[in-house]
Design a protein around this motif. Structure first.
Motif, PDB file in Angstrom:
ATOM      1  N   GLN A  33      35.039  59.835  77.545  1.00 18.17           N
ATOM      2  CA  GLN A  33      36.229  59.906  77.909  1.00 18.17           C
ATOM      3  C   GLN A  33      37.055  61.304  77.189  1.00 18.17           C
ATOM      4  O   GLN A  33      36.533  61.477  76.266  1.00 18.17           O
ATOM      5  CB  GLN A  33      36.978  58.820  77.593  1.00 18.17           C
ATOM      6  CG  GLN A  33      36.520  57.400  78.314  1.00 18.17           C
ATOM      7  CD  GLN A  33      37.383  56.425  77.719  1.00 18.17           C
ATOM      8  OE1 GLN A  33      37.166  55.989  76.547  1.00 18.17           O
ATOM      9  NE2 GLN A  33      38.070  55.528  78.664  1.00 18.17           N
ATOM     10  N   PRO A  62      42.072  53.974  76.284  1.00 22.04           N
ATOM     11  CA  PRO A  62      40.778  53.349  76.277  1.00 22.04           C
ATOM     12  C   PRO A  62      40.455  52.212  77.274  1.00 22.04           C
ATOM     13  O   PRO A  62      41.532  51.584  78.065  1.00 22.04           O
ATOM     14  CB  PRO A  62      41.042  52.592  74.816  1.00 22.04           C
ATOM     15  CG  PRO A  62      42.370  52.473  74.639  1.00 22.04           C
ATOM     16  CD  PRO A  62      43.174  53.710  75.393  1.00 22.04           C
ATOM     17  N   TYR A  87      32.242  57.209  74.015  1.00 27.68           N
ATOM     18  CA  TYR A  87      32.827  56.023  73.304  1.00 27.68           C
ATOM     19  C   TYR A  87      31.972  54.768  73.791  1.00 27.68           C
ATOM     20  O   TYR A  87      31.565  54.644  75.129  1.00 27.68           O
ATOM     21  CB  TYR A  87      34.358  55.607  73.739  1.00 27.68           C
ATOM     22  CG  TYR A  87      35.114  56.704  73.170  1.00 27.68           C
ATOM     23  CD1 TYR A  87      35.614  56.552  71.828  1.00 27.68           C
ATOM     24  CD2 TYR A  87      35.783  57.493  74.127  1.00 27.68           C
ATOM     25  CE1 TYR A  87      36.213  57.501  71.498  1.00 27.68           C
ATOM     26  CE2 TYR A  87      36.635  58.743  73.603  1.00 27.68           C
ATOM     27  CZ  TYR A  87      36.890  58.788  72.238  1.00 27.68           C
ATOM     28  OH  TYR A  87      37.785  59.535  71.672  1.00 27.68           O
ATOM     29  N   GLU A  88      31.801  53.795  72.699  1.00 29.37           N
ATOM     30  CA  GLU A  88      31.121  52.567  73.320  1.00 29.37           C
ATOM     31  C   GLU A  88      32.027  51.388  73.079  1.00 29.37           C
ATOM     32  O   GLU A  88      33.115  51.297  72.132  1.00 29.37           O
ATOM     33  CB  GLU A  88      29.921  52.406  72.113  1.00 29.37           C
ATOM     34  CG  GLU A  88      28.836  53.303  72.329  1.00 29.37           C
ATOM     35  CD  GLU A  88      27.690  52.872  71.245  1.00 29.37           C
ATOM     36  OE1 GLU A  88      26.608  52.907  71.641  1.00 29.37           O
ATOM     37  OE2 GLU A  88      27.983  52.635  70.066  1.00 29.37           O
ATOM     38  N   TYR A  89      32.147  50.422  73.995  1.00 30.91           N
ATOM     39  CA  TYR A  89      32.868  49.473  74.040  1.00 30.91           C
ATOM     40  C   TYR A  89      32.066  48.021  74.150  1.00 30.91           C
ATOM     41  O   TYR A  89      30.836  48.250  74.863  1.00 30.91           O
ATOM     42  CB  TYR A  89      33.679  49.560  75.454  1.00 30.91           C
ATOM     43  CG  TYR A  89      34.648  50.359  75.355  1.00 30.91           C
ATOM     44  CD1 TYR A  89      35.961  50.230  74.841  1.00 30.91           C
ATOM     45  CD2 TYR A  89      34.586  51.720  75.806  1.00 30.91           C
ATOM     46  CE1 TYR A  89      37.044  51.233  74.787  1.00 30.91           C
ATOM     47  CE2 TYR A  89      35.396  52.829  75.876  1.00 30.91           C
ATOM     48  CZ  TYR A  89      36.598  52.592  75.384  1.00 30.91           C
ATOM     49  OH  TYR A  89      37.482  53.590  75.355  1.00 30.91           O
ATOM     50  N   GLN A  90      32.445  46.897  73.642  1.00 27.86           N
ATOM     51  CA  GLN A  90      31.722  45.652  73.699  1.00 27.86           C
ATOM     52  C   GLN A  90      32.807  44.490  74.260  1.00 27.86           C
ATOM     53  O   GLN A  90      33.937  44.481  73.726  1.00 27.86           O
ATOM     54  CB  GLN A  90      31.312  45.416  72.208  1.00 27.86           C
ATOM     55  CG  GLN A  90      30.214  43.801  72.417  1.00 27.86           C
ATOM     56  CD  GLN A  90      29.457  43.552  71.085  1.00 27.86           C
ATOM     57  OE1 GLN A  90      30.212  43.956  69.788  1.00 27.86           O
ATOM     58  NE2 GLN A  90      28.593  42.885  71.287  1.00 27.86           N
ATOM     59  N   SER A 127      39.883  48.820  78.997  1.00 29.80           N
ATOM     60  CA  SER A 127      40.427  47.432  78.735  1.00 29.80           C
ATOM     61  C   SER A 127      39.600  46.100  79.277  1.00 29.80           C
ATOM     62  O   SER A 127      39.620  45.188  78.553  1.00 29.80           O
ATOM     63  CB  SER A 127      41.823  47.374  78.754  1.00 29.80           C
ATOM     64  OG  SER A 127      41.892  47.503  80.299  1.00 29.80           O
ATOM     65  N   GLU A 130      29.177  52.167  77.631  1.00 26.27           N
ATOM     66  CA  GLU A 130      29.657  53.618  77.124  1.00 26.27           C
ATOM     67  C   GLU A 130      30.272  54.099  78.401  1.00 26.27           C
ATOM     68  O   GLU A 130      30.101  54.075  79.425  1.00 26.27           O
ATOM     69  CB  GLU A 130      28.170  54.262  76.914  1.00 26.27           C
ATOM     70  CG  GLU A 130      27.182  53.828  75.929  1.00 26.27           C
ATOM     71  CD  GLU A 130      26.153  54.628  75.687  1.00 26.27           C
ATOM     72  OE1 GLU A 130      25.612  55.529  76.537  1.00 26.27           O
ATOM     73  OE2 GLU A 130      25.462  54.499  74.558  1.00 26.27           O
ATOM     74  N   SER A 134      30.954  53.975  66.524  1.00 26.35           N
ATOM     75  CA  SER A 134      29.543  54.342  66.118  1.00 26.35           C
ATOM     76  C   SER A 134      29.291  55.717  65.502  1.00 26.35           C
ATOM     77  O   SER A 134      29.992  56.446  65.385  1.00 26.35           O
ATOM     78  CB  SER A 134      29.032  54.375  67.850  1.00 26.35           C
ATOM     79  OG  SER A 134      29.758  55.571  68.423  1.00 26.35           O
ATOM     80  N   LEU A 137      37.619  44.388  76.539  1.00 17.26           N
ATOM     81  CA  LEU A 137      36.482  45.173  75.700  1.00 17.26           C
ATOM     82  C   LEU A 137      37.304  45.469  74.272  1.00 17.26           C
ATOM     83  O   LEU A 137      38.467  45.634  74.220  1.00 17.26           O
ATOM     84  CB  LEU A 137      36.323  46.304  76.670  1.00 17.26           C
ATOM     85  CG  LEU A 137      35.645  46.289  77.850  1.00 17.26           C
ATOM     86  CD1 LEU A 137      35.647  47.633  78.469  1.00 17.26           C
ATOM     87  CD2 LEU A 137      34.297  45.799  77.478  1.00 17.26           C
ATOM     88  N   ASN A 138      36.291  45.519  73.290  1.00 19.11           N
ATOM     89  CA  ASN A 138      36.920  46.270  72.125  1.00 19.11           C
ATOM     90  C   ASN A 138      36.134  47.519  71.883  1.00 19.11           C
ATOM     91  O   ASN A 138      34.735  47.567  71.961  1.00 19.11           O
ATOM     92  CB  ASN A 138      36.546  45.310  70.956  1.00 19.11           C
ATOM     93  CG  ASN A 138      37.398  44.143  70.755  1.00 19.11           C
ATOM     94  OD1 ASN A 138      38.625  44.254  71.365  1.00 19.11           O
ATOM     95  ND2 ASN A 138      36.899  42.859  70.396  1.00 19.11           N
ATOM     96  N   ARG A 139      36.787  48.594  71.411  1.00 19.98           N
ATOM     97  CA  ARG A 139      35.741  49.793  71.189  1.00 19.98           C
ATOM     98  C   ARG A 139      35.204  49.839  69.710  1.00 19.98           C
ATOM     99  O   ARG A 139      35.707  49.516  68.872  1.00 19.98           O
ATOM    100  CB  ARG A 139      37.017  51.146  71.072  1.00 19.98           C
ATOM    101  CG  ARG A 139      36.103  52.461  71.116  1.00 19.98           C
ATOM    102  CD  ARG A 139      37.118  53.602  70.966  1.00 19.98           C
ATOM    103  NE  ARG A 139      38.431  53.570  71.428  1.00 19.98           N
ATOM    104  CZ  ARG A 139      39.211  54.657  71.696  1.00 19.98           C
ATOM    105  NH1 ARG A 139      38.530  55.829  71.409  1.00 19.98           N
ATOM    106  NH2 ARG A 139      40.450  54.576  72.125  1.00 19.98           N
TER     107      ARG A 139
END
Length: 94
Positions: free
Chosen positions: A19, A25, A4-7, A27, A16, A41, A36-38
């Protein structure tokens, strides 16, 4: 396990995380403790093994076409082989 990628909404850093589907997720950002927002991708994977078009069916279809072409009798509309040049004999006047 999925990747998963989070920004981060505060610093914009992308992280990254590997999980399980059942894991909660992430946070908080590990750099600035922002939210963080997922990200969605594009996943990339390659289908390997028997039973897939690339490994089995495409080869069978290509070999079947080749075998049909090799067994087919030659047709009249194909180009004929090049003729041997005629010998040039000197012409005599009679």
């Amino acid at each position: 396990m999925p990747l998963y990628e989070y920004q981060c909404t505060k610093c914009g850093e992308i992280q990254e995380a590997i999980q399980k589907f059942s894991d909660a997720p992430l946070s908080t950002c590990r750099y600035c403790s922002g939210k963080l927002n997922r990200l969605i991708s594009q996943s990339s994977f390659h289908l390997k093994g028997t039973g897939w078009y690339v490994t089995d069916y495409s080869k069978k279809a290509a070999s079947a076409v080749e075998s049909k072409n090799s067994e087919a009798p030659p047709s009249d509309n194909k180009k004929s082989p090049a003729k041997a040049p005629e010998s040039k004999a000197p012409k005599t006047d009679a």
